[in-house]
Enzyme design. Structure first.
Site, short mmCIF file in Angstrom:
data_model
loop_
_atom_site.label_atom_id
_atom_site.label_comp_id
_atom_site.label_asym_id
_atom_site.label_seq_id
_atom_site.Cartn_x
_atom_site.Cartn_y
_atom_site.Cartn_z
CE LYS A 67 -3.62 -1.94 0.50
NZ LYS A 67 -3.65 -3.01 -0.33
CD GLU A 109 -4.10 6.02 3.75
OE1 GLU A 109 -3.51 5.39 2.46
OE2 GLU A 109 -5.41 6.09 3.29
NE ARG A 142 -8.96 -8.94 -5.80
CZ ARG A 142 -9.90 -8.59 -4.82
NH1 ARG A 142 -10.64 -8.38 -6.30
NH2 ARG A 142 -9.55 -7.84 -4.43
#
Length: 445
Positions: free
Chosen positions: A116, A200, A293
């Site tokens: 991430k 975050e 995906r």
């Protein structure tokens, strides 16, 4: 075009991939655990191979067993579906090193977007908006506290290697951060083998909007519209719709352009999703993560754009042009998907069991992608998803009315299921208005 395809997955997504493969004349090969021997996807495949016991580590995550099945059946390609090994770069590399075609993005793209923090930094460099946050893992609790003070509370504490809504916590102050940091770090180490944590900015009233991208065989990346995914429990999606009722034409242009830049930054090929947080108050959006995906919710995009995403995946993997004109993409209509899970409709705890009755709704604008049928056993070994109920129509209002009828007609007796929740949601004024956010389920409960 690929001639034989092994589907390294189970349930509804295996069945869905097999359906497209057979339509295209591709020999479809299923692999299955002992617990899944009686499920529909096994019976519907042209060939099926038992690869291990119920424990997914010994079956659906068993690289050696899957590759042995591919060799034994003469498979030319492997489609990983979603979950399990679908975003495992080492599996992708091993598949290709074995001389097989991998139906998905290359291992380098999976690696780049799987972390991430690395993904955030890549996106920022590519001009994709990112939320205020750390550019490196918070090395320890003190570093996390310092970072949070600079970012400003509330903050999201996230596993750098996480995904699927797992490995996240919210801290409204330093005391909460101290509790959440260790909780997320330990969970991440256990689940992902990587205890790295990022911090975050957390937006209390936010919408979760994502963009479907497709990296074509000729190197171009195209965006196939957005999906609204704000109906969630425990940060995991329950309902998705396309187009998003929160996205204006002007915002859509910016959102899709940013998603294309995200894909181009990692030379993306095949299907993927760029997930964003949208602040309804300001109209600004921020990169959340990229799923490398096929997504569970891909059917709503298929309807709005009139394409089969699995077919497009197979064409990209085969080096072929898409079935559509990338320069003339024209969305039409509206679609909503509801995830029918074997879980308590109030607290959303799993409720496995034997399916004694299974009656699917039918009619105009109704599609059911199911993994089970009457007589099957839903076990505790896998995800609780039973089926996806996809409702389509010319307008959102028409879809909402069709959805109410379809939910009322859908009968599942045996395992607990969340159909009553969807009946409640479809009568909820906040949801019907389209002006909802990720807190809607908690407000309903």
């Amino acid at each position: 075009m690929i001639e034989s395809l092994l589907v390294a997955n189970r349930g509804e997504i295996a069945r869905r991939i097999i359906r497209t493969a057979k339509r295209l004349g591709i020999r479809a090969i299923a692999v299955h655990s002992e617990a899944d021997a009686d499920l529909p996807f096994v019976a519907e495949a042209d060939e099926a191979v038992l690869i291990g016991p119920a424990n997914p580590a010994l079956s659906y995550r068993n690289t050696e067993a899957i590759l042995a099945a591919a060799k034994a059946t003469g498979a030319q390609a492997i489609h990983p579906g979603y979950g399990f090994l679908s975003e495992n770069p080492e599996f992708a590399r091993t598949v290709e090193a074995s001389g097989l075609i991998w139906v998905g993005p290359d291992a380098d793209a999976i690696t780049a977007m799987g972390d991430k923090i690395n993904a955030r930094n890549l996106m920022a460099a590519a001009g994709v908006p990112v939320a205020p946050g750390t550019t490196d893992p918070a090395a320890d609790l003190d570093a996390a506290v310092t970072a949070a003070a600079e970012i400003g509370y509330p903050v999201m504490v996230k596993a750098a290697a996480g995904g699927g809504g797992m490995g996240m916590g919210v801290a409204v102050d330093e005391a909460a951060l101290r509790a959440e940091y260790d909780k997320v770090r330990v969970f991440a180490e256990r689940m992902f083998g990587d205890g790295s944590v990022l911090i975050e900015r957390y937006f209390p009233r936010v919408r979760h909007v994502e963009v479907q991208i497709l990296g074509l065989a000729d190197g171009r990346v195209v965006a196939l519209g957005e999906r609204e995914c704000s109906v969630q429990r425990r940060n995991q999606k329950l309902v998705e719709e396309s187009p998003s009722p929160a996205v204006s034409p002007e915002l859509r242009v910016r959102l899709l352009a940013a998603a294309v830049r995200a894909g181009e930054a990692v030379s993306y090929r095949n299907a993927g999703t760029v997930e964003c947080l949208l602040d309804p108050a300001s109209g600004e959006f921020f990169f959340l993560e990229m799923n490398t995906r096929l997504q569970v919710e891909h059917p709503v995009t298929e309807y709005v754009y009139g394409i089969d995403l699995v077919e497009e995946q197979l064409r990209v993997a085969s080096g072929l042009a898409p079935t559509f004109d990338p320069d003339a993409l024209t969305p039409a209509g509206h679609a909503i998907e509801m995830r029918i899970n074997a879980e308590d409709p109030k607290r959303f705890f799993p409720g496995p069991g034997v399916i004694r009755t299974w009656v699917e709704p039918a009619g105009d604008g109704v599609r059911v992608d199911s993994g089970y049928t009457e007589g099957n056993t839903v076990t505790q070994f896998y995800d609780s998803l039973l089926a996806k109920l996809i409702i389509t129509g010319a307008t959102r209002d028409e879809v909402l009315e069709r959805a109410k009828e379809a939910v009322a007609e859908f009968q599942v007796v045996g395992p607990k299921n969340n159909l009553p929740f969807f009946a409640e949601l479809l009568d909820n004024e906040e949801f019907r208005s389209g002006a909802y956010d990720t807190g809607i389920v908690s407000r309903m409960r």
